[in-house]
Design an enzyme around this catalytic site. Structure first.
Site, short mmCIF file in Angstrom:
data_model
loop_
_atom_site.label_atom_id
_atom_site.label_comp_id
_atom_site.label_asym_id
_atom_site.label_seq_id
_atom_site.Cartn_x
_atom_site.Cartn_y
_atom_site.Cartn_z
CG ASP A 178 1.03 -3.66 -7.41
OD1 ASP A 178 1.57 -3.85 -6.34
OD2 ASP A 178 0.14 -4.63 -7.81
CG ASP A 216 -3.19 -8.59 -3.59
OD1 ASP A 216 -2.83 -7.55 -3.02
OD2 ASP A 216 -3.01 -9.15 -4.57
#
Ligand code: GLA
Length: 519
Positions: free
Chosen positions: A272, A332
């Protein structure tokens, strides 16, 4: 004299409108006016620094949150008017506007009535503190195309801790989730990866080896526990110094961490971007991700490699070459209709980039987390299946109700997602809030989703031509578990608000009945 002055002012205004150079220079570092050296020393993660650079194509910049993040932005300046656009993720752009004076930059959202954020130039002392907080860039590998690792021939399926638990995770919870995956039938339906997202990391030891925190006493033993139950272990880190939640990450330890993960028995890595943006620019992402791709290959252990950088810099064009098996295409997800639908229905143009071994990832599932209706969750599952998206459940498997488990384990829906052709679906009809998506399946079948994004019930119809069908098919309603009558030249279905009718269409075999004998 007055006339002369007025002429100068008018000329200056004209020049500004024409986009001529400002009287003031935007290039350089800007910090909040209220910044104190103490704030930088004690709570650097609460400070926002704007860095503007002159690049070949004009101005460019970053918002830097020292130690935590660097987020790119586009910069436009016309006279002393400044416009910045922050790009967090594909499709997630935040415009900011402001005014530049000799020593102040005032910034705020366009049209806002709130007082703007005031920025100033840092003092020498602050500049040095910022430099100390910014790690130096390490050399990156020359770009190459890594050979496929042979994994993820169909989209990965499993569970991740993030959507429900965030960082509230520990060894005991993971084991209980593993047991629940087995008991609920989810494992047998294909959900085999148990992915520990952010929040497991501890500190590095004297050798620089990354250790889990006290909530995970023995990662190898945890991996063994999962493997003994036919499950696999996924783990999470970042190419930056810190993960998105502020835990220790892999910057400068990429190969070492890959070896540590392999030694534990890890089968899946989510990598990430997070704080890597402080160090690297977006155009360096391919090399940054390739570096870990190479490190994972070098361990010799088969590890699915999941890229997470929110769909920036067209990751679908280089993700597979960097060794990735899947790449996030969006910011997200959240357990909210607008966000789920906003992400899922925006994936159409990415279909050509996914296929066996390398998948678009519109983020993990929210099914079962409670903030969407059953119809909305069916839309979520159906759309993800049509997109050939990874199916990574994100609810509390331990306490899931039977409806949630039934929805997630629907064999016919999973078969669409996991179809061996691996060809994601496309939108074939859009009429206002009504959409029809179609995905080619193996065996000359196709999956079709009739989606009603509106708030009133609707009849949705698509002609055989729109569905790419040469002749009249037979149709099976997947969620309804019944066959559906097909019209003469079209397929139609009544669809509830925010709902879907998901069909599998099969070419009707040419009429096999003998033709009537001629008289
Ligand atoms: C980012 C990712 C999420 C999750 C969190 C963890 O926001 O996009 O999926 O991994 O970080 O901090």
């Amino acid at each position: 004299m007055l006339v002369a002055l007025a002429a100068v002012v008018a000329l200056a205004a004209m020049l500004a409108l024409a986009g001529s150079a400002s009287a003031h220079d935007l290039v350089g570092t800007w910090v909040p006016v209220e910044l104190t050296p103490d704030m930088l020393a004690r709570e650097p993660g609460k400070v926002r620094v704007l860095v503007v650079r002159a690049a070949a194509g004009g101005l460019t910049g970053k918002v830097v949150i020292p130690t935590l993040a660097g987020i790119p932005l586009t910069v436009a300046q016309q006279g002393d008017h400044v416009r910045l656009v922050i790009t967090m993720a594909r499709g997630m752009e935040t415009p900011i506007e402001g005014t530049l004076t000799a020593d102040r930059l005032s910034l705020g959202p366009p049209g806002s009535t709130k007082p703007p954020t005031m920025l100033r130039r840092p003092t020498d002392e602050e500049r040095q503190a910022l430099e100390r907080l910014a790690p130096k860039k390490l050399p990156l590998p020359a770009l190459q195309t890594l050979p496929s690792n042979g994994l993820a021939r169909t989209p990965p399926m499993g569970f991740s801790t993030w959507n429900h638990f965030q960082t509230n995770i520990d060894d005991r919870t993971i084991r209980a989730i593993a047991d629940a995956l087995v008991a609920s039938g989810m494992r047998d339906a294909g959900y085999v990866y148990v992915n520990i997202d952010d929040g497991w990391q501890g500190a590095r030891d004297d050798q620089g080896t990354l250790r889990p925190n006290e909530k995970f006493p023995d990662m190898k033993a945890l991996a063994d526990y999962l493997h003994a139950r036919g499950l696999k272990l996924g783990i999470y880190t970042s190419p930056g110094p810190k993960s998105c939640a502020g835990f220790e990450a892999s910057y400068g330890h990429e190969a070492q961490d890959a070896r540590t993960f392999a030694a534990w028995g890890v089968d899946y890595l989510k990598y990430d971007w997070c704080s890597a943006g402080m160090i690297y620019d977006d155009d360096e992402m391919p090399a940054v991700y390739q570096k870990m791709g190479e490190a994972l290959r070098a361990t010799g252990r088969p590890i699915v490699y999941s890229l997470c950088q929110y769909g920036r810099v067209d990751v679908w064009k280089w993700g597979a070459a960097a060794g990735g098996n899947l790449w996030r295409t969006t910011g997200d997800i959240a357990d909210a209709w607008q966000i789920m639908a906003g992400i899922g229905f925006a994936q159409d143009d990415l279909a050509p980039f996914a296929g066996p071994g390398h998948w678009n990832d519109p983020d993990m599932l929210e099914v079962g987390n409670g903030r969407m209706t059953a119809a909305e969750y069916r839309t979520h599952m159906s759309l993800w299946a049509l997109l050939a998206a990874p199916l990574i459940a994100g609810h509390d498997v331990r306490s899931a109700g039977p409806d949630t488990t039934a929805m997630l384990t629907n064999r016919a829906v999973i078969a669409i997602d996991q179809d061996p052709l691996g060809r994601p679906g496309r939108r074939v009809v859009q009429r206002g809030p009504l959409e029809v998506w179609s995905r080619s399946l193996s065996g000359e079948r196709s999956a079709v989703g009739f989606f009603n994004r509106g708030t009133t019930p609707a009849k949705i119809e698509a002609t055989f031509a729109e569905l790419g069908l040469a002749r009249r098919p037979v149709a099976r309603d997947v969620w309804g578990e019944r066959s559906l009558d097909v019209l003469e030249r079209s397929v139609a279905a009544d669809v509830e608000p925010h709902g879907v009718v998901l069909l599998v269409l099969e070419a009707r075999p040419p009429d096999a009945s003998p033709s009537p004998p001629h008289q």
